[in-house]
Design a protein around this motif. Structure first.
Motif, PDB file in Angstrom:
ATOM      1  N   CYS A   1     -12.656   5.813  -3.712  1.00 48.68           N
ATOM      2  CA  CYS A   1     -13.497   5.214  -2.681  1.00 48.68           C
ATOM      3  C   CYS A   1     -14.672   6.118  -2.356  1.00 48.68           C
ATOM      4  O   CYS A   1     -14.523   7.334  -2.186  1.00 48.68           O
ATOM      5  N   LYS A   2     -15.838   5.494  -2.259  1.00 43.38           N
ATOM      6  CA  LYS A   2     -17.039   6.188  -1.787  1.00 43.38           C
ATOM      7  C   LYS A   2     -17.482   5.501  -0.509  1.00 43.38           C
ATOM      8  O   LYS A   2     -17.887   4.336  -0.542  1.00 43.38           O
ATOM      9  N   PRO A   3     -17.381   6.183   0.631  1.00 44.56           N
ATOM     10  CA  PRO A   3     -17.761   5.534   1.900  1.00 44.56           C
ATOM     11  C   PRO A   3     -19.273   5.414   2.025  1.00 44.56           C
ATOM     12  O   PRO A   3     -20.029   5.976   1.226  1.00 44.56           O
ATOM     13  N   ILE A   4     -19.712   4.694   3.026  1.00 46.76           N
ATOM     14  CA  ILE A   4     -21.133   4.568   3.313  1.00 46.76           C
ATOM     15  C   ILE A   4     -21.663   5.934   3.772  1.00 46.76           C
ATOM     16  O   ILE A   4     -21.028   6.620   4.570  1.00 46.76           O
ATOM     17  N   SER A   5     -22.812   6.304   3.242  1.00 44.91           N
ATOM     18  CA  SER A   5     -23.404   7.599   3.567  1.00 44.91           C
ATOM     19  C   SER A   5     -23.607   7.734   5.076  1.00 44.91           C
ATOM     20  O   SER A   5     -24.141   6.824   5.724  1.00 44.91           O
ATOM     21  N   GLY A   6     -23.172   8.863   5.623  1.00 37.85           N
ATOM     22  CA  GLY A   6     -23.321   9.108   7.052  1.00 37.85           C
ATOM     23  C   GLY A   6     -22.114   8.712   7.878  1.00 37.85           C
ATOM     24  O   GLY A   6     -22.005   9.096   9.050  1.00 37.85           O
ATOM     25  N   HIS A   7     -21.208   7.934   7.292  1.00 41.41           N
ATOM     26  CA  HIS A   7     -19.983   7.571   8.012  1.00 41.41           C
ATOM     27  C   HIS A   7     -19.005   8.735   7.982  1.00 41.41           C
ATOM     28  O   HIS A   7     -18.816   9.369   6.941  1.00 41.41           O
ATOM     29  N   ASN A   8     -18.361   9.014   9.125  1.00 46.91           N
ATOM     30  CA  ASN A   8     -17.505  10.195   9.192  1.00 46.91           C
ATOM     31  C   ASN A   8     -16.017   9.871   9.264  1.00 46.91           C
ATOM     32  O   ASN A   8     -15.189  10.774   9.375  1.00 46.91           O
ATOM     33  N   SER A   9     -15.662   8.593   9.246  1.00 45.02           N
ATOM     34  CA  SER A   9     -14.245   8.221   9.223  1.00 45.02           C
ATOM     35  C   SER A   9     -13.983   7.282   8.055  1.00 45.02           C
ATOM     36  O   SER A   9     -14.802   6.398   7.779  1.00 45.02           O
ATOM     37  N   LEU A  10     -12.847   7.483   7.403  1.00 42.55           N
ATOM     38  CA  LEU A  10     -12.489   6.664   6.242  1.00 42.55           C
ATOM     39  C   LEU A  10     -11.048   6.218   6.368  1.00 42.55           C
ATOM     40  O   LEU A  10     -10.173   7.000   6.784  1.00 42.55           O
TER      41      LEU A  10
END
Lengths: 114, 109
Positions: free
Chosen positions: A23-32
């Motif tokens: 998984c690659k989260p959205i850039s700038g998001h700090n929770s996954l």
């Protein structure tokens, strides 16, 4: 914005094999967040990270499941050894931590364990 | 007993009907209430969220929260075939969301 990216989109494997979901989260998001969805149990939270640190892994079904987040742009969910009952759709979601409910979900990985 | 209960349906309605989707919950500590929509073979997407008791409108959609009864609803007016999807309620508990089972809705032309 590319959104949350998951790979592979589909995985078919045999019982006993190791499975790695990415998984690659959205850039700038700090929770996954990692979720599992089945017809019987619905959408279940497996584990979530905040600033790359695992916060709550109480949903991880057993020791065969492990998750890592080595940096802010990548996470893996590993199942070893896999079993037929692990067959499900696995979703990754991310959030920037400010808005309470807007988790952005990826397209999911459809896993089938034979 | 699950913390969040939602009738899985399926629910089938004719185009133009008013749809009512509901969830009940047991944890009075829940404060944020959300509705997600999930199209077939896609990830859920946020439709609406509310914080307090009362109603919130967004176009054809109205979210209603009754904290005293621990009951939330989503109403869809003038339903369209494009509304056919699974609707999941969700509630925030600390840093995570607790989801209902999801209700499968089909709007027939």
């Amino acid at each position: 914005d590319a959104g949350v990216i998951q790979s592979p989109r589909h995985e078919v494997t045999e019982m006993g094999q190791e499975v790695t979901l990415r998984c690659k989260p959205i850039s700038g998001h700090n929770s996954l967040f990692w979720y599992r969805q089945t017809m019987m149990r619905g959408l279940e939270l497996l584990i979530y990270f905040n600033n790359n640190v695992p916060i709550d892994d109480s949903g991880m079904p057993e020791d065969r499941f492990s998750a890592k987040m080595p940096n802010a742009s990548f996470s893996t969910l590993k199942i070893q050894p896999s079993e037929p009952r692990d067959s499900a759709v696995y979703f990754c979601a991310s959030i920037n931590g400010i808005h309470p409910g807007t988790q952005y979900f990826g397209p999911g990985t459809r896993l089938l364990v034979l | 007993q699950k913390e969040v209960e939602q009738d899985p349906g399926p629910l089938s309605v004719p185009e133009g009907a008013i749809v009512s989707l509901n969830c009940t919950y047991s944890n009075s500590a829940f404060q944020y209430f959300m509705w997600y929509r999930q199209y077939s073979r896609k990830g859920p997407e946020l439709l609406m969220y509310t914080y307090s008791s009362g109603n919130k409108e967004d176009g054809r959609f109205t979210a209603q929260v009754d904290k005293s009864s621990k009951y939330i609803s989503l109403f869809i007016r003038d339903s369209q075939p494009s509304d056919s999807a699974t609707y999941l309620c969700a509630m925030r508990q600390g840093g995570k969301l607790i989801f209902g089972q999801g209700t499968e809705l089909s709007v027939k032309p």
